[in-house]
Design a protein around this motif. Sequence first.
Motif, short mmCIF file in Angstrom:
data_model
loop_
_atom_site.label_atom_id
_atom_site.label_comp_id
_atom_site.label_asym_id
_atom_site.label_seq_id
_atom_site.Cartn_x
_atom_site.Cartn_y
_atom_site.Cartn_z
N VAL A 98 0.84 -1.21 0.00
CA VAL A 98 0.00 0.00 0.00
C VAL A 98 0.88 1.26 0.00
O VAL A 98 0.61 2.21 -0.75
N ALA A 151 -10.13 -3.11 0.09
CA ALA A 151 -11.02 -2.64 1.17
C ALA A 151 -11.37 -3.82 2.09
O ALA A 151 -11.37 -3.67 3.32
N VAL A 154 -8.58 -4.44 4.50
CA VAL A 154 -8.55 -3.49 5.62
C VAL A 154 -9.59 -3.89 6.66
O VAL A 154 -9.32 -3.92 7.88
#
Length: 228
Positions: A98, A151, A154
């Motif tokens: 990331v 997503a 996360v």
Amino acid sequence: MTEVTAVVPQGGSKIIIHPATVRVTHWLNALAMLVMIMSGWRIYNSEPIFPFRFPVELTLGGSYDGSVDIHNEDGLAGALQWHFAGMWLLAINGLVYVSYGIVSGHFRRTLFPVGPAAFLRDAVAALRLRLPHRLGTYNAVQKTLYLGVLAAGVIMVLSGLAIWKPGQLQELAWLLGGFEAARVIHFIGMAVIVLFLAVHIALVIIVPKTLPAMITGRSVIDQAARRE
Ligand code: HEM
């Protein structure tokens, strides 16, 4: 790192499609995910949320000594060790990917822009088998899938932390609706990632030329196709 022309064979250029950082973190992530999912299924089996258990052959944990019900307690300690080992690999590797994606502009270049109109257009084209795949360029369906799985990653880390340390991370557990709700969220996140993997691997099988490029980083690209 941007695309670099390496060799120029007839009618095409050999270029770097995927930078080394993306390739290394991608495959380490695939390994970590496999460990997390398989050991997670064994942990789930010891106290299922829903009225089913995962086939024990697909799970990862300690060996069975036959003294305990293998669908229940046996292998739980080993599964937890695998899960925590996978967790560190996943978290550190994910941070590297990331950070690289943001700092190098890789995310901006390859995953954006994307919106509902482009997604719909490309999804319809894909279903009609009219979506050409150009190496080094992701279509809107791929972009959405990749952003979606990022997503989900996360959410998995956050809900996993809330389940692991519900006392110390009370606020996080509360935000997710409490310990039991965090467990359900963690399970749904896993299901989303497994679903992504099924589609992701099916797409690689349908367009196999994408695989060598994700391993070596290079591929011969037709110049005419790149000018389209
Ligand atoms: C055996 C398992 C896997 C295989 C064979 C595989 C294969 C590939 C290939 C060939 C690409 C490049 C696609 C293209 O150029 O069009 C790719 C990209 C990608 N894959 Fe996988 N993959 C696997 C597992 C995973 C897993 C577990 C995840 C995440 C949960 C994942 C997430 C991604 C993402 C986010 C990209 C885009 C990378 C970027 O450009 O930043 N893959 N994968």
